[in-house]
Motif scaffolding. Structure first.
Motif, PDB file in Angstrom:
ATOM      1  N   CYS A 138       0.758  -1.185   0.085  1.00  0.00           N
ATOM      2  CA  CYS A 138       0.233   0.047   0.148  1.00  0.00           C
ATOM      3  C   CYS A 138       0.877   1.314  -0.102  1.00  0.00           C
ATOM      4  O   CYS A 138       2.044   1.183   0.431  1.00  0.00           O
ATOM      5  N   VAL A 139       0.298   2.381  -0.242  1.00  0.00           N
ATOM      6  CA  VAL A 139       1.054   3.646  -0.390  1.00  0.00           C
ATOM      7  C   VAL A 139       0.982   4.015   1.124  1.00  0.00           C
ATOM      8  O   VAL A 139      -0.143   3.984   1.764  1.00  0.00           O
ATOM      9  N   ASN A 140       2.078   4.409   1.861  1.00  0.00           N
ATOM     10  CA  ASN A 140       2.135   4.901   3.082  1.00  0.00           C
ATOM     11  C   ASN A 140       2.454   6.491   3.103  1.00  0.00           C
ATOM     12  O   ASN A 140       3.137   6.983   1.932  1.00  0.00           O
ATOM     13  N   TYR A 141       1.740   7.222   4.071  1.00  0.00           N
ATOM     14  CA  TYR A 141       1.969   8.656   4.158  1.00  0.00           C
ATOM     15  C   TYR A 141       2.725   9.238   5.394  1.00  0.00           C
ATOM     16  O   TYR A 141       2.398   8.324   6.299  1.00  0.00           O
ATOM     17  N   ASP A 142       3.308  10.372   5.333  1.00  0.00           N
ATOM     18  CA  ASP A 142       3.899  10.834   6.367  1.00  0.00           C
ATOM     19  C   ASP A 142       2.699  11.812   7.107  1.00  0.00           C
ATOM     20  O   ASP A 142       2.444  13.100   6.667  1.00  0.00           O
ATOM     21  N   LYS A 143       2.284  11.234   8.324  1.00  0.00           N
ATOM     22  CA  LYS A 143       1.231  12.316   8.848  1.00  0.00           C
ATOM     23  C   LYS A 143       1.670  13.694   9.230  1.00  0.00           C
ATOM     24  O   LYS A 143       1.023  14.582   9.174  1.00  0.00           O
ATOM     25  N   ALA A 144       3.021  14.014   9.643  1.00  0.00           N
ATOM     26  CA  ALA A 144       3.555  14.946  10.138  1.00  0.00           C
ATOM     27  C   ALA A 144       3.607  16.010   8.952  1.00  0.00           C
ATOM     28  O   ALA A 144       3.225  17.412   8.980  1.00  0.00           O
ATOM     29  N   TRP A 145       3.916  15.519   7.986  1.00  0.00           N
ATOM     30  CA  TRP A 145       3.957  16.496   6.618  1.00  0.00           C
ATOM     31  C   TRP A 145       2.491  16.845   6.024  1.00  0.00           C
ATOM     32  O   TRP A 145       2.588  18.017   5.668  1.00  0.00           O
ATOM     33  N   PHE A 146       1.841  15.980   6.098  1.00  0.00           N
ATOM     34  CA  PHE A 146       0.323  16.260   5.605  1.00  0.00           C
ATOM     35  C   PHE A 146      -0.233  17.369   6.614  1.00  0.00           C
ATOM     36  O   PHE A 146      -0.878  18.333   6.069  1.00  0.00           O
ATOM     37  N   SER A 147       0.017  17.173   7.698  1.00  0.00           N
ATOM     38  CA  SER A 147      -0.607  18.204   8.845  1.00  0.00           C
ATOM     39  C   SER A 147       0.083  19.416   8.782  1.00  0.00           C
ATOM     40  O   SER A 147      -0.680  20.491   8.760  1.00  0.00           O
ATOM     41  N   LYS A 148       1.320  19.367   8.681  1.00  0.00           N
ATOM     42  CA  LYS A 148       2.091  20.662   8.478  1.00  0.00           C
ATOM     43  C   LYS A 148       1.443  21.539   7.242  1.00  0.00           C
ATOM     44  O   LYS A 148       1.567  22.614   7.099  1.00  0.00           O
ATOM     45  N   HIS A 149       1.164  20.647   6.092  1.00  0.00           N
ATOM     46  CA  HIS A 149       0.817  21.484   4.855  1.00  0.00           C
ATOM     47  C   HIS A 149      -0.745  21.498   4.737  1.00  0.00           C
ATOM     48  O   HIS A 149      -1.172  22.013   3.700  1.00  0.00           O
ATOM     49  N   LYS A 150      -1.458  21.170   5.796  1.00  0.00           N
ATOM     50  CA  LYS A 150      -2.762  21.183   5.831  1.00  0.00           C
ATOM     51  C   LYS A 150      -3.302  20.752   4.568  1.00  0.00           C
ATOM     52  O   LYS A 150      -4.277  21.324   3.860  1.00  0.00           O
ATOM     53  N   LEU A 151      -3.035  19.642   4.435  1.00  0.00           N
ATOM     54  CA  LEU A 151      -3.750  18.821   3.266  1.00  0.00           C
ATOM     55  C   LEU A 151      -3.976  17.293   3.599  1.00  0.00           C
ATOM     56  O   LEU A 151      -3.245  16.808   4.536  1.00  0.00           O
ATOM     57  N   GLN A 152      -5.037  17.005   3.051  1.00  0.00           N
ATOM     58  CA  GLN A 152      -5.467  15.510   3.495  1.00  0.00           C
ATOM     59  C   GLN A 152      -4.790  14.600   2.650  1.00  0.00           C
ATOM     60  O   GLN A 152      -4.535  14.726   1.621  1.00  0.00           O
ATOM     61  N   PRO A 153      -4.314  13.593   3.410  1.00  0.00           N
ATOM     62  CA  PRO A 153      -3.467  12.360   2.695  1.00  0.00           C
ATOM     63  C   PRO A 153      -4.342  11.758   1.623  1.00  0.00           C
ATOM     64  O   PRO A 153      -5.663  11.694   1.676  1.00  0.00           O
ATOM     65  N   PRO A 154      -3.959  11.333   0.736  1.00  0.00           N
ATOM     66  CA  PRO A 154      -4.712  10.310  -0.455  1.00  0.00           C
ATOM     67  C   PRO A 154      -5.268   9.267   0.308  1.00  0.00           C
ATOM     68  O   PRO A 154      -4.728   8.765   1.210  1.00  0.00           O
ATOM     69  N   THR A 155      -6.251   8.756  -0.445  1.00  0.00           N
ATOM     70  CA  THR A 155      -6.855   7.429   0.168  1.00  0.00           C
ATOM     71  C   THR A 155      -7.210   6.483  -1.043  1.00  0.00           C
ATOM     72  O   THR A 155      -7.608   5.442  -0.689  1.00  0.00           O
ATOM     73  N   SER A 156      -6.933   6.819  -2.331  1.00  0.00           N
ATOM     74  CA  SER A 156      -7.051   5.968  -3.429  1.00  0.00           C
ATOM     75  C   SER A 156      -6.084   5.863  -4.576  1.00  0.00           C
ATOM     76  O   SER A 156      -5.198   7.204  -4.587  1.00  0.00           O
ATOM     77  N   TYR A 157      -6.183   5.263  -5.324  1.00  0.00           N
ATOM     78  CA  TYR A 157      -5.337   5.392  -6.649  1.00  0.00           C
ATOM     79  C   TYR A 157      -5.741   6.473  -7.279  1.00  0.00           C
ATOM     80  O   TYR A 157      -4.679   7.211  -7.975  1.00  0.00           O
ATOM     81  N   ASP A 158      -6.848   6.856  -7.428  1.00  0.00           N
ATOM     82  CA  ASP A 158      -7.371   8.084  -8.199  1.00  0.00           C
ATOM     83  C   ASP A 158      -6.737   9.439  -7.526  1.00  0.00           C
ATOM     84  O   ASP A 158      -6.141  10.370  -8.300  1.00  0.00           O
TER      85      ASP A 158
END
Length: 357
Positions: A138-158
């Motif tokens: 699966c794609v993993n995401y960096d929680k701190a990075w997305f929080s800092k940039h106020k962006l929701q992490p991706p949830t799908s291939y799309d």
């Protein structure tokens, strides 16, 4: 499944592994009556000392382990040496490469004791290989990075091809890496024979970065990993495993209360790993005993915190922290092994031409 040992070592504590268990020499592994059984595996094999010692005590066999790089390398080497194999049992061929091993006659028939306890969804036709474990790429995401940039992490291939996630993803080469191949197969399962290439054109246009293998992607390029933080990596998305977040917790010092990384649940592909008795194995009796051991609850319940995979037998329990931080994907992409066998090489060739050139 691959490179979990490397992951743990980079995080700090390392896994309890046995690359040459016992002090056996070549002279004691040359016949069916030998008291040494030799396992050939990829470099992520790991087992607790006590669990292996218990098998050795009960069976009377000493176990020798030969590790041959990542899964693809190990399978290819085993095929090349099948007439005079390095060992008796091979562990670590997964569903993305299974047909290659079977078509080349890598294994001889043996139905392991305990095969009836394997959950139905993981069983295969015939008795040339035994399912041992499962996990999700699966794609993993960096929680701190997305929080800092106020962006929701991706949830799908799309999501991964949307402008908001441009230049954020790193993945592995599908021709050299098991997770890289799994991610390609997941996209083919999602978008079909006619749609996956268009998807990868969009992914390439959106700045996906491709590196040779998991260790480089996760520990050098991914900003959310312990290794990536040290390397000041700048990619907050990486193709890895659903079980990577609990590893980030378990091997951290001090341990965080929550996992620093998350999983985009809609980007997962189900991987299954198998073991088999090698054709022309010198110690077939010992090899059969070892395959039986791999399906025992003792071994199956030992796997999660050693190789960060899920057991496949009914009733095997996994540790609480493993299920808390790395639950299996609810609805992963899957693909029939026969379809993988039919298309894999052509897909990898097309992917290479499309993405790397």
């Amino acid at each position: 499944m691959n490179n979990k040992k490397l992951f743990a070592a980079v995080v700090g504590l390392g896994l309890v592994t046995l690359s040459a268990c016992g002090s056996s020499s070549s002279s004691d592994s040359g016949s069916t009556g030998s008291k040494t059984v030799t396992l050939v595996s990829h470099d992520s094999w790991a087992v607790s000392k006590g669990v292996l010692a218990d098998f050795e005590k009960k069976s009377g066999y000493k176990v020798k382990v030969l590790e041959d790089g990542d899964a693809g390398q190990a399978v290819n080497k085993a095929i090349l040496t099948k007439d005079n194999p390095q060992g008796d049992v091979f562990f670590g061929v997964d569903n993305t490469l299974l047909s290659r091993a079977l078509d080349n006659g890598l294994f001889q028939s043996y139905e392991a004791k305990g095969a009836g306890t394997i959950q139905a969804g993981y069983r295969v036709d015939g008795d040339k290989v035994t399912p041992i474990d499962t996990g999700d790429i699966c794609v993993n995401y960096d929680k701190a990075w997305f929080s800092k940039h106020k962006l929701q992490p991706p949830t799908s291939y799309d999501d991964l091809i949307k402008p908001a996630y441009k230049n954020l993803l790193v993945t592995e080469n599908a021709s050299t890496s098991s997770p890289g191949l799994g991610f390609l197969l997941g996209s083919a399962a999602k978008y079909g024979d006619d749609g996956w290439q268009d998807y990868w054109k969009k992914l390439k246009a959106n700045g996906v970065k491709v590196v040779d293998g998991w260790e480089q992607a996760y520990n050098e390029e991914f900003s959310g990993s312990a290794g990536g933080k040290k390397a000041k990596a700048d990619r907050p998305l990486v193709v890895s495993y659903a079980s990577s977040p609990p590893a980030e917790v378990i091997y951290a010092d001090p341990k965080p209360t929550t996992a620093p990384t998350g999983v985009a649940d809609g980007t997962c592909f189900r991987q299954i790993e198998y073991a088999g008795l090698l054709s022309n194995a010198k110690n077939t009796k010992g090899g059969k005993a070892f395959l039986d051991f791999l399906l025992t609850k003792e071994f199956q319940q030992d796997m999660p915190l050693n190789m960060f995979v899920y057991p496949v037998v009914h009733g095997a329990q996994v540790p609480a922290e493993f299920t808390k931080y790395g639950p299996q994907a609810k609805d992963p992409e899957t693909m029939d092994p026969a379809k993988i066998a039919e298309h894999r090489d052509d897909w990898v060739k097309s992917w290479t031409s499309l993405v790397l050139k």
